[in-house]
Motif scaffolding. Structure first.
Motif, PDB file in Angstrom:
ATOM      1  N   LEU A 172      -5.807   3.503  -7.053  1.00  0.00           N
ATOM      2  CA  LEU A 172      -6.333   2.572  -6.052  1.00  0.00           C
ATOM      3  C   LEU A 172      -5.209   1.944  -5.246  1.00  0.00           C
ATOM      4  O   LEU A 172      -4.144   1.653  -5.788  1.00  0.00           O
ATOM      5  CB  LEU A 172      -7.121   1.460  -6.743  1.00  0.00           C
ATOM      6  CG  LEU A 172      -8.329   1.904  -7.560  1.00  0.00           C
ATOM      7  CD1 LEU A 172      -8.923   0.711  -8.302  1.00  0.00           C
ATOM      8  CD2 LEU A 172      -9.375   2.560  -6.674  1.00  0.00           C
ATOM      9  N   VAL A 173      -5.443   1.741  -3.953  1.00  0.00           N
ATOM     10  CA  VAL A 173      -4.458   1.017  -3.145  1.00  0.00           C
ATOM     11  C   VAL A 173      -5.045  -0.200  -2.433  1.00  0.00           C
ATOM     12  O   VAL A 173      -4.306  -0.961  -1.804  1.00  0.00           O
ATOM     13  CB  VAL A 173      -3.768   1.912  -2.094  1.00  0.00           C
ATOM     14  CG1 VAL A 173      -2.869   2.941  -2.774  1.00  0.00           C
ATOM     15  CG2 VAL A 173      -4.768   2.612  -1.193  1.00  0.00           C
ATOM     16  N   GLU A 176       0.838  -1.212   0.000  1.00  0.00           N
ATOM     17  CA  GLU A 176       0.000   0.000   0.000  1.00  0.00           C
ATOM     18  C   GLU A 176       0.862   1.248   0.000  1.00  0.00           C
ATOM     19  O   GLU A 176       0.557   2.232  -0.665  1.00  0.00           O
ATOM     20  CB  GLU A 176      -0.935   0.006   1.212  1.00  0.00           C
ATOM     21  CG  GLU A 176      -2.127  -0.911   1.021  1.00  0.00           C
ATOM     22  CD  GLU A 176      -3.172  -0.817   2.132  1.00  0.00           C
ATOM     23  OE1 GLU A 176      -4.178  -1.522   2.037  1.00  0.00           O
ATOM     24  OE2 GLU A 176      -2.964  -0.048   3.115  1.00  0.00           O
ATOM     25  N   ARG A 177       1.955   1.194   0.759  1.00  0.00           N
ATOM     26  CA  ARG A 177       2.830   2.354   0.806  1.00  0.00           C
ATOM     27  C   ARG A 177       3.444   2.616  -0.559  1.00  0.00           C
ATOM     28  O   ARG A 177       3.549   3.755  -1.003  1.00  0.00           O
ATOM     29  CB  ARG A 177       3.930   2.149   1.840  1.00  0.00           C
ATOM     30  CG  ARG A 177       4.764   3.400   2.029  1.00  0.00           C
ATOM     31  CD  ARG A 177       5.783   3.223   3.143  1.00  0.00           C
ATOM     32  NE  ARG A 177       6.418   4.488   3.447  1.00  0.00           N
ATOM     33  CZ  ARG A 177       5.983   5.345   4.340  1.00  0.00           C
ATOM     34  NH1 ARG A 177       4.907   5.090   5.030  1.00  0.00           N
ATOM     35  NH2 ARG A 177       6.642   6.483   4.548  1.00  0.00           N
ATOM     36  N   LEU A 178       3.839   1.562  -1.243  1.00  0.00           N
ATOM     37  CA  LEU A 178       4.408   1.723  -2.579  1.00  0.00           C
ATOM     38  C   LEU A 178       3.371   2.314  -3.535  1.00  0.00           C
ATOM     39  O   LEU A 178       3.709   3.027  -4.475  1.00  0.00           O
ATOM     40  CB  LEU A 178       4.895   0.358  -3.095  1.00  0.00           C
ATOM     41  CG  LEU A 178       5.906   0.364  -4.243  1.00  0.00           C
ATOM     42  CD1 LEU A 178       6.716  -0.937  -4.245  1.00  0.00           C
ATOM     43  CD2 LEU A 178       5.277   0.542  -5.604  1.00  0.00           C
ATOM     44  N   GLY A 179       2.099   2.030  -3.266  1.00  0.00           N
ATOM     45  CA  GLY A 179       1.033   2.553  -4.127  1.00  0.00           C
ATOM     46  C   GLY A 179       0.486   1.522  -5.090  1.00  0.00           C
ATOM     47  O   GLY A 179      -0.048   1.860  -6.135  1.00  0.00           O
ATOM     48  N   TYR A 202      -7.172  -1.110  11.111  1.00  0.00           N
ATOM     49  CA  TYR A 202      -6.717   0.239  10.752  1.00  0.00           C
ATOM     50  C   TYR A 202      -7.318   1.301  11.689  1.00  0.00           C
ATOM     51  O   TYR A 202      -6.658   2.270  12.049  1.00  0.00           O
ATOM     52  CB  TYR A 202      -7.077   0.555   9.296  1.00  0.00           C
ATOM     53  CG  TYR A 202      -6.057   0.068   8.287  1.00  0.00           C
ATOM     54  CD1 TYR A 202      -5.742  -1.286   8.185  1.00  0.00           C
ATOM     55  CD2 TYR A 202      -5.405   0.958   7.437  1.00  0.00           C
ATOM     56  CE1 TYR A 202      -4.811  -1.735   7.266  1.00  0.00           C
ATOM     57  CE2 TYR A 202      -4.463   0.513   6.507  1.00  0.00           C
ATOM     58  CZ  TYR A 202      -4.178  -0.832   6.428  1.00  0.00           C
ATOM     59  OH  TYR A 202      -3.250  -1.272   5.510  1.00  0.00           O
ATOM     60  N   GLU A 229      -4.769   3.401 -11.331  1.00  0.00           N
ATOM     61  CA  GLU A 229      -3.477   3.701 -10.710  1.00  0.00           C
ATOM     62  C   GLU A 229      -3.635   4.367  -9.341  1.00  0.00           C
ATOM     63  O   GLU A 229      -2.706   4.381  -8.549  1.00  0.00           O
ATOM     64  CB  GLU A 229      -2.641   4.627 -11.603  1.00  0.00           C
ATOM     65  CG  GLU A 229      -2.157   3.985 -12.885  1.00  0.00           C
ATOM     66  CD  GLU A 229      -3.276   3.623 -13.848  1.00  0.00           C
ATOM     67  OE1 GLU A 229      -4.279   4.376 -13.912  1.00  0.00           O
ATOM     68  OE2 GLU A 229      -3.181   2.559 -14.505  1.00  0.00           O
ATOM     69  N   LEU A 287      -9.146   4.919   2.292  1.00  0.00           N
ATOM     70  CA  LEU A 287      -8.656   4.164   3.453  1.00  0.00           C
ATOM     71  C   LEU A 287      -8.550   5.077   4.672  1.00  0.00           C
ATOM     72  O   LEU A 287      -8.868   4.672   5.791  1.00  0.00           O
ATOM     73  CB  LEU A 287      -7.287   3.534   3.173  1.00  0.00           C
ATOM     74  CG  LEU A 287      -7.228   2.354   2.200  1.00  0.00           C
ATOM     75  CD1 LEU A 287      -5.822   1.751   2.202  1.00  0.00           C
ATOM     76  CD2 LEU A 287      -8.240   1.270   2.547  1.00  0.00           C
ATOM     77  N   ARG A 327      -6.262   5.902  -1.548  1.00  0.00           N
ATOM     78  CA  ARG A 327      -5.610   6.193  -0.269  1.00  0.00           C
ATOM     79  C   ARG A 327      -6.518   7.048   0.616  1.00  0.00           C
ATOM     80  O   ARG A 327      -6.630   6.811   1.820  1.00  0.00           O
ATOM     81  CB  ARG A 327      -4.269   6.903  -0.533  1.00  0.00           C
ATOM     82  CG  ARG A 327      -3.244   6.707   0.559  1.00  0.00           C
ATOM     83  CD  ARG A 327      -1.895   7.303   0.193  1.00  0.00           C
ATOM     84  NE  ARG A 327      -1.145   6.548  -0.792  1.00  0.00           N
ATOM     85  CZ  ARG A 327      -0.477   5.411  -0.530  1.00  0.00           C
ATOM     86  NH1 ARG A 327      -0.472   4.911   0.689  1.00  0.00           N
ATOM     87  NH2 ARG A 327       0.181   4.790  -1.485  1.00  0.00           N
TER      88      ARG A 327
END
Ligand SMILES: [Zn+2]
Ligand SMILES: [Zn+2]
Lengths: 437, 437
Positions: free
Chosen positions: B88-89, A153-156, B150, B86, B111, B108
């Motif tokens: 979406l995570v 997720e951090r990387l995207g 989370y 692109e 989330l 992001r």
């Protein structure tokens, strides 16, 4: 964060050796000061007369005492904690196979550092924002699952938290969402092969897989080649352990010639497991690690029990971070047969080099009339005509011969039909030791 | 973010009704513009002649078409997507019990919004930074696991990603880390009770539990009371569904008088399931929800199939966000016996009000000689002496009488010993319908 196309974190990855060592020294000193706030290190440093101010170079780390798994067990739950409990946001526990659990704590900054290291690993292997990432490992207390999840997720990447098992759905998800990057344990990558074939899916034609991140169990170069061939992907080895956060400690670059250990976050030593003295680069020994960027729970000179070596020389990718060779296994995995030390992965190396051998095998150790025997039960691949006795005998002979050459003991080899051995959706069980001690 | 001790997000929670409606209108308009970028709504709005500029108040939402689960299935995988892939995570997929999967996408920002809503829920119930949170539900594609995870980390609790099952370890973790807040499904909370007793653990004496967040399956007020009594905690009902992110849609405040639905993030309607017209506050109907803060995948007027009502009047806590009553079940859960509509939770309500009844039961529907029968198999509690036939007959009579009074049909009641019915570590199976249709 990405300043060019090669590095996720250029300042850490493209650093020079001298800058890296200066950084390590600074962080080591901070780590030691910080560690001495914990119950365990306060006591340990005082008992052993550790003088932090005597640390003048990273090599002085040899003056410090080791930390072992047993220390982590003895100090459960809070003995290694260096910050007020209120600052923690995550806890992983490993129950271990041998009783008493160990606990690993993370502050918010620790989770950030950890996710960033994993993003760095996957970016190095070629994963990019916009890719789809499917996580085929279990979540929960196992650090591999949430570790890679946060990194992706951090990387995207579009992250699919598929979890372990449910193989047909896994394959369907890969197809429906054009998955590019997966995190998977090697035995599960092998297990999925016949299921894909049954579903009529040819991964090279029907899927968009490019990269597999693989870790969590010892496996051989030959299995890597089989996975790469079947899926048409590159498989990158990952190394980590929960005592050092989890995965993200070391990872392969596109040259696939050893795993770069992130020396800005971990100080690496390889020692002789008996003398505890450092061995030169290139020689095998036990990996010892020290955290350099951990806030909640620094760990100093942790004896990982993992056997490996530093690969000498420079990597073509230009990163100065040292490379760890493939793990030979944990010193715990080794078994002794007729006085010979054997790692299960040695058996795998031999088997997977023989084209007639399928993807599953199991080693059974058994005592008969006071003699230890090793039975190696091996699936043949699905191209072998199992009624052809002469061919089977030839394969059996070949396996026995090659294993004897590698191990110096003669195993009893049993061939079985493809997909007939029990399969686990989790870690594969490769060794069954029925001997009494 | 916390500006006083009562609110996690004061500007959203302490808002006035008129400010809330103005905010909703703004967000609704943005949502509609944004939604029309998706394949599905572009087509739908054009087919139905939807004119976004005609929306002058939140009540004008009635001019818009509904969205159904079937629409989500038909548009799998990308028909509802409103942003480039692109961005979406995260992706969650529900396979459903009825075939074709549905996919839910998160950017992001989505989330962040989702985690923040869950932090708001738990904070409202009394969870605070520094508390220890243990997540006893599965992770992976199920939105409940990662959703609460989370949210808990965002709130600043020490989060233990325990996952589902492994009951003895769960209890040990609660003890070792003084867990204060848990997320658990009600049937698992019941299942853990005898295991704690076996382990010699009295939760009121040995544990530090204060709060349980409970959702994911319909259950009765009587079960809540049993859980609260046994553990010495407050149990807070949670409502959510993956089509609306997951959990975090509605949650109880300390007054435990209905679940405040976060109207700054979701527009709420309750409709008559046949006429599809709105029902007045206080009357039961089908819940219909519209996302107001979703970037990757807005959903307009989603028919949840969940039956509930808006509780009229104001909550003593001062929040203007409307309160949903306990779900009566999904319209899918309802079964028809001898012409009568019955929800399994109605059976549970009756059973759990009878002190001699244990914590587990199952309803079996069976056709015999063309007549439908309902068999209710019920565990007695462990204080009942199972050799006392007269007492058992009295209990059986009482259960039959009370069930007939509630359901208007006469069930066949079978008493069984404590802890003798099969138990699932996941969602409990409460209804077995063996009838042919
Ligand atoms: Zn390299
Ligand atoms: Zn309230």
């Amino acid at each position: 964060m990405t300043t060019n196309n090669q590095y996720w974190d250029e300042s850490s990855e493209a650093i020079s050796r001298s800058d890296l060592e200066a950084l390590q020294l600074d962080r080591l000193k901070l780590t030691l000061q910080h560690a001495s706030l914990s119950h365990f290190y306060k006591k340990k440093f005082s008992e052993e007369g550790v003088d932090i101010s005597s640390i003048k170079s990273v090599r002085d780390i040899r003056k410090l005492p080791f930390t072992t798994k047993q220390d982590l067990r003895d100090e459960y739950p809070y003995g290694f904690l260096c910050v007020p409990k209120e600052r923690l946001v995550r806890l992983h526990v490993s129950s271990g196979t041998t009783g008493q659990a160990t606990a690993i704590f993370y502050t918010r900054a620790d989770l950030e550092t950890w996710a960033d290291l994993l993003a760095r690993c996957m970016y190095m292997a070629g994963a990019r924002p916009g890719d789809t990432f499917q996580n085929l490992t279990g979540y929960g207390l196992f650090t591999g699952g949430l570790g890679f999840h946060y990194g992706a997720e951090r990387l995207g990447m579009l992250t699919i938290p598929a979890g372990a098992g449910n193989s047909k759905r896994q394959i369907q998800l890969m197809k429906d969402f054009s998955t590019n990057v997966i995190h998977i344990i090697p035995s599960y990558a092998l297990l999925l092969m016949p299921i894909m074939s049954e579903m009529g899916i040819d991964p090279r034609r029907d899927l968009k897989l490019r990269i597999a991140c693989v870790g969590a169990e010892p496996y051989s170069e030959e299995v890597r080649r089989r996975i790469e061939d079947f899926y048409g992907i590159r498989v990158y080895n990952s190394y980590g352990l929960s005592e050092m956060n989890g995965p993200g400690v070391a990872f392969e670059c596109p040259h696939q010639s050893g795993m770069h250990i992130w020396e800005d976050a971990y100080l690496v030593e390889v020692i002789h497991p008996k003398t505890l003295e450092p061995v030169p680069d290139g020689e095998y020994g036990e990996l010892v690690l020290t955290t350099l960027k951990r806030e909640g729970m620094p760990v100093i000179r942790y004896r990982t029990k993992d056997l490996t070596r530093i690969i000498p020389g420079e990597c073509e990718c230009g990163r100065v971070h040292k490379r760890l060779d493939r793990m030979q296994g944990r010193s715990d995995d080794m078994f002794i047969l007729k006085g010979v030390n054997i790692f299960p992965v040695q058996v795998e190396q031999v088997l997977m080099n023989i084209p007639e051998v399928g993807n599953n095998y199991v080693i059974v150790l058994r005592q008969e009339n006071n003699i230890d025997n090793m039975i190696v039960r091996v699936e043949v691949n699905d191209k072998i005509f199992v009624e052809d006795m002469r061919q089977l005998q030839r394969i059996q002979k070949k396996i026995t011969h090659d294993l004897k050459g590698e191990l110096l003991v003669t195993p009893q080899v049993e061939l079985v039909e493809p997909n007939s051995l029990p399969r686990a959706e989790g870690k594969a069980v490769r060794l069954i030791d029925e001997r009494k001690f």
